[in-house]
Design a protein around this motif. Structure first.
Motif, short mmCIF file in Angstrom:
data_model
loop_
_atom_site.label_atom_id
_atom_site.label_comp_id
_atom_site.label_asym_id
_atom_site.label_seq_id
_atom_site.Cartn_x
_atom_site.Cartn_y
_atom_site.Cartn_z
N LEU A 1 0.82 -1.20 0.00
CA LEU A 1 0.00 0.00 0.00
C LEU A 1 0.86 1.26 0.00
O LEU A 1 0.65 2.18 -0.80
CB LEU A 1 -0.92 0.00 1.23
CG LEU A 1 -1.78 1.24 1.43
CD1 LEU A 1 -2.75 1.41 0.26
CD2 LEU A 1 -2.54 1.16 2.75
N VAL A 2 1.86 1.30 0.87
CA VAL A 2 2.72 2.48 0.97
C VAL A 2 3.53 2.66 -0.32
O VAL A 2 3.58 3.76 -0.89
CB VAL A 2 3.66 2.36 2.19
CG1 VAL A 2 4.70 3.48 2.18
CG2 VAL A 2 2.85 2.43 3.48
N TRP A 3 4.14 1.60 -0.80
CA TRP A 3 5.00 1.72 -1.99
C TRP A 3 4.17 2.04 -3.24
O TRP A 3 4.60 2.84 -4.07
CB TRP A 3 5.79 0.44 -2.20
CG TRP A 3 6.73 0.14 -1.07
CD1 TRP A 3 7.15 1.02 -0.09
CD2 TRP A 3 7.37 -1.11 -0.78
NE1 TRP A 3 8.00 0.38 0.78
CE2 TRP A 3 8.16 -0.91 0.39
CE3 TRP A 3 7.36 -2.36 -1.38
CZ2 TRP A 3 8.92 -1.94 0.95
CZ3 TRP A 3 8.10 -3.39 -0.83
CH2 TRP A 3 8.87 -3.18 0.32
N GLY A 4 3.01 1.41 -3.36
CA GLY A 4 2.17 1.70 -4.52
C GLY A 4 1.70 3.15 -4.53
O GLY A 4 1.72 3.82 -5.57
N THR A 5 1.29 3.65 -3.36
CA THR A 5 0.84 5.04 -3.27
C THR A 5 1.97 6.01 -3.58
O THR A 5 1.82 6.96 -4.36
CB THR A 5 0.28 5.32 -1.87
OG1 THR A 5 -0.80 4.41 -1.60
CG2 THR A 5 -0.22 6.75 -1.77
N LEU A 6 3.13 5.79 -2.96
CA LEU A 6 4.27 6.67 -3.21
C LEU A 6 4.74 6.57 -4.66
O LEU A 6 5.15 7.58 -5.25
CB LEU A 6 5.42 6.32 -2.26
CG LEU A 6 5.23 6.71 -0.79
CD1 LEU A 6 6.41 6.23 0.04
CD2 LEU A 6 5.07 8.22 -0.64
N GLY A 7 4.67 5.38 -5.24
CA GLY A 7 5.08 5.23 -6.63
C GLY A 7 4.19 6.04 -7.56
O GLY A 7 4.69 6.72 -8.47
N VAL A 8 2.89 5.98 -7.34
CA VAL A 8 1.96 6.77 -8.17
C VAL A 8 2.23 8.25 -8.01
O VAL A 8 2.26 9.02 -8.99
CB VAL A 8 0.50 6.42 -7.80
CG1 VAL A 8 -0.47 7.41 -8.45
CG2 VAL A 8 0.17 5.00 -8.22
N LEU A 9 2.44 8.70 -6.77
CA LEU A 9 2.70 10.12 -6.53
C LEU A 9 4.01 10.57 -7.16
O LEU A 9 4.10 11.66 -7.72
CB LEU A 9 2.72 10.39 -5.02
CG LEU A 9 1.38 10.23 -4.30
CD1 LEU A 9 1.57 10.38 -2.80
CD2 LEU A 9 0.36 11.25 -4.81
N CYS A 10 5.05 9.72 -7.10
CA CYS A 10 6.34 10.07 -7.71
C CYS A 10 6.23 10.15 -9.22
O CYS A 10 6.82 11.04 -9.85
CB CYS A 10 7.41 9.07 -7.31
SG CYS A 10 7.98 9.24 -5.59
N LEU A 11 5.47 9.25 -9.82
CA LEU A 11 5.31 9.28 -11.27
C LEU A 11 4.43 10.44 -11.70
O LEU A 11 4.63 11.01 -12.78
CB LEU A 11 4.73 7.95 -11.76
CG LEU A 11 5.66 6.74 -11.66
CD1 LEU A 11 4.93 5.47 -12.09
CD2 LEU A 11 6.91 6.94 -12.50
#
Length: 348
Positions: free
Chosen positions: A126-136
């Motif tokens: 959950l944390v990595w997926g959310t941060l990944g979307v925000l970074c992209l």
């Protein structure tokens, strides 16, 4: 213009597909020989997207030319995060073979138990997926960067403990997660520099020097943390902790350990430290390539000594799955980024 990159992406997917067939064959006929190499390859790959996220968030706070230069390459690293789904599927299938604490009743049952482990995995995703979307997405990163870096540091540290340190539940090191985080940042920076330089994105000498100094700093940080863990274990001389290093410092693994010390720190340090060499692109590309290769070797060194036997073909196949699929996803991201930039420039 799109032909050669498209062919390269196709070749990368082909390599990943063929290697994946080899892994599937291994899972069908000798699954116990697959799980260890797959875990090592997964641990090596995971530092790329998560280290790239950390560098993107750090640049959002600090600024600097280095982040602008490496942004497409760092975003390419984050774009490989979907590889976590097949990686997790195989790891869950082999969890009973990899982690003895799933069957034993040890002293740390509060943390090392299956329901809590699955809950942590869900939290990491959950944390990595959310941060990944925000970074992209790239908007408003300065506002979320402080909290994002804290969450990323905590989750990656515990994930490193869960993935590789808990292979031997008797071994404990308070620096293990921090060392893994430093290695992830180093791997992501080295890969981003390679991609940017090979794509011609680092044109001036001062830009090359800045990146070389960043790479040198992260190399020294990782080496310092790793050596301090070894020194503390050596001074303490506790049987459990000494046994963990003992498996990795005798026989062929001991030769690999010496190689890691020389090629993961000493030689890159020698190449990156002198100011005249910091502006030599071939030298920097060579040092970055060496760091990427040796980080992969180090993850094999962390995981495979716990196994009774090691299959070289399945180890290579596992590494090629992540290398091929990661290269394809990263290249697609960089092509998309280049197309968007070109369109923006045309409209401007």
């Amino acid at each position: 213009m799109r032909g050669p990159p498209a062919r390269t992406e196709g070749v990368a997917w082909g390599v990943a597909g063929l290697a994946g067939l080899g892994v599937l064959a291994g899972l069908a006929w000798m699954p116990h020989a697959v799980y260890g190499p797959w875990l090592a390859a997964c641990a090596a790959w995971l530092g790329w997207p998560l280290g790239s996220m950390a560098l993107i968030l750090a640049h959002a706070l600090t600024g600097g030319r280095w982040g602008d230069t490496l942004r497409p390459a760092l975003r390419a690293g984050v774009a490989t995060l979907p590889l976590g789904l097949p990686a997790l599927a195989v790891l869950l299938a082999g969890a009973g073979d990899l982690y003895p604490w799933l069957h034993a009743h040890g002293a740390n049952r509060f943390y090392l138990n299956a329901p809590f482990a699955l809950l942590r995995v869900a939290l990491y995703a959950l944390v990595w997926g959310t941060l990944g979307v925000l970074c992209l997405r790239g908007r408003g990163l300065a506002r979320i960067a402080p909290a994002g870096l804290i969450l990323l540091g905590l989750t990656f540290s515990f994930a490193a403990i869960d993935l590789t340190e808990s292979l031997d539940p008797r071994f404990s090191s308070s620096a293990y997660g921090l060392i893994a985080s430093a290695r992830a940042g180093l791997l992501a920076l080295a890969l981003a520099m390679l991609l940017a330089m090979l794509a011609g994105g680092v044109a001036d000498r001062e830009g090359v020097r800045d990146l070389a100094r960043l790479l040198l700093g992260l190399t020294v940080l990782w080496a310092y943390l790793d050596f301090m863990q070894f020194l503390i274990v050596w001074q303490s001389n506790l049987p459990v902790e000494a046994a963990w290093y003992g498996r990795r410092l005798h026989g062929g693994w001991g030769v690999i350990a010496v190689g890691i010390a020389l090629l993961h720190f000493v030689l890159p340090f020698v190449l990156l430290m002198p100011a005249p060499l910091q502006v030599r692109r071939p030298v920097i590309v060579g040092a970055a390539t060496l760091l990427v290769v040796m980080e992969t070797v180090r993850n094999l060194w962390l995981v495979l000594p716990q196994r009774a036997s090691v299959s070289v073909p399945l180890t290579l196949a596992s590494l090629l799955v992540f290398a091929g699929a990661g290269a394809a996803l990263g290249l697609r991201s960089m092509l998309r980024e280049g197309a968007a930039t070109g369109m923006g420039g045309a409209h401007g």
